[in-house]
Design an enzyme around this catalytic site. Sequence first.
Site, PDB file in Angstrom:
ATOM      1  N   ASP A  92       2.707   9.649 -97.089  1.00  0.00           N
ATOM      2  CA  ASP A  92       2.658  10.495 -98.268  1.00  0.00           C
ATOM      3  C   ASP A  92       4.040  10.793 -98.817  1.00  0.00           C
ATOM      4  O   ASP A  92       4.801  11.549 -98.213  1.00  0.00           O
ATOM      5  CB  ASP A  92       1.950  11.805 -97.901  1.00  0.00           C
ATOM      6  CG  ASP A  92       1.814  12.742 -99.074  1.00  0.00           C
ATOM      7  OD1 ASP A  92       1.832  12.260-100.217  1.00  0.00           O
ATOM      8  OD2 ASP A  92       1.692  13.956 -98.849  1.00  0.00           O
TER       9      ASP A  92
ATOM     10  N   ASP B  29       3.646   8.964-106.265  1.00  0.00           N
ATOM     11  CA  ASP B  29       3.022   9.541-105.069  1.00  0.00           C
ATOM     12  C   ASP B  29       2.090   8.535-104.413  1.00  0.00           C
ATOM     13  O   ASP B  29       1.105   8.108-105.002  1.00  0.00           O
ATOM     14  CB  ASP B  29       2.248  10.802-105.451  1.00  0.00           C
ATOM     15  CG  ASP B  29       1.660  11.510-104.246  1.00  0.00           C
ATOM     16  OD1 ASP B  29       2.128  11.259-103.124  1.00  0.00           O
ATOM     17  OD2 ASP B  29       0.732  12.303-104.423  1.00  0.00           O
TER      18      ASP B  29
END
Length: 442
Positions: free
Chosen positions: A90, A318
């Site tokens: 992440d 992201d």
Amino acid sequence: MLSLSLSSLSVLLPILLYAAVATASVQFLKLPLLHSSQHHIQTSLSHYRHHRHRQNLKSPVISGAFAGSGQYFVSLHIGSPPQALLLVADTGSDLIWVKCSACRNCSLHSPRSTFFPRHSSSFYPHHCFQRTCRNLAPPPQPNPCNRTKLHSPCRYEYPYADGSLTSGFFSQEIITFNTTTSQQLQLKHFNFGCGFHNSGPSVTGESFNGANGVMGLGRGPISFSSQLGRRFGNKFSYCLMDYTLSPTPTSFLVIGSEQNDVVGVNSKINFTALLVNPLSPTFYYIGIKSVYLNDVKLPIHPSVWSIDELGNGGTIIDSGTTLTLLAAPAYREILAAFKRQVKLPSPAEPIQGFDLCVNISGTSRPSYPKLSFELVGGSVLRPPQGNYFIETSELVECLAMQPINQESGPSVIGNLMQQGFLFEFDRDRSRLGFSHHGCAIR
């Protein structure tokens, strides 16, 4: 996964962990990523805010449709002896944390479902008097300790924007990587969260199936890329290959510089600046200047993409969010432009979570308008149509974008839009490199 709770369509990409040696003078960690063929609307895991002899780490990204999650996973080996756990990769958060169990008799827990500190001889919980604990929560976040708790274990609470939360002890361990030469590389003094209490859909729900924790790759000092950056170079890159291909190509996460792999790619790589938002220092912000559909510039005001004086807005890259999420004014213009130009019929039933879906039963190879993003510095990101129109059910494809569900939140370039590109996060030069030619040679 942003530090803001954002809804997205996820596709599982576990990352198997390997370390490889490129040359005698340059080592790198190369991690393989796994991807699920199943789709789920999910909440992203964004954290709530708010040298020549340098070694490098590299690992492949492989399709793995075993858990039906919708994230990218990294297989991290923690402890002595090593315990293998799958962590969501992440770029939208900093903390590395794993599910922990304090059980003495762990027969009720399946192997690899959680980390057992009691089974590791090298597990060490930080204490409040240590600087590592004080640095865990930089201002304006509350410090987990006070003067009366200096000798207590360093506790952490890490919230996500949808209200999900992980809490436990901020700890230290040894992590182990298997090299391609059948040797083992160990890194000591690795800081991570041992999560004994995890709640909320982002960390316990369907979208988290198969995961044992999160590997934060953000810009903060406690992230995986920051901790390893001190040893392997302040740079990382990855390729997310098209998960619809069969067999699915292997993708890789690389910590450090992999000079040999980018030979011939350097001339084709594009760069844009990584912007800094002091009020949200975790995220990798980029600047969007304009959006085009079939080379026609859409009427979106530049302020839609900017970061305001309160730290709101902007656009981030992201890996933990699957769909691309856009500020409402931009989303409305892009959606309207697609609706004007896409002539395929609508499906018999609406598809929940998507504003534009088409029935492709009457065509073997549907064609969609060409989307492109002009970025700060003049580079242009031109994703293939499979990155923004995806199959959501048999013979139905949908526009893989949604409006952001927080008025002040950033727009997000999700991992579907990133497929097929090499993305290089150069933290020292504060720039993002991308190339549509860099993944095939990996």
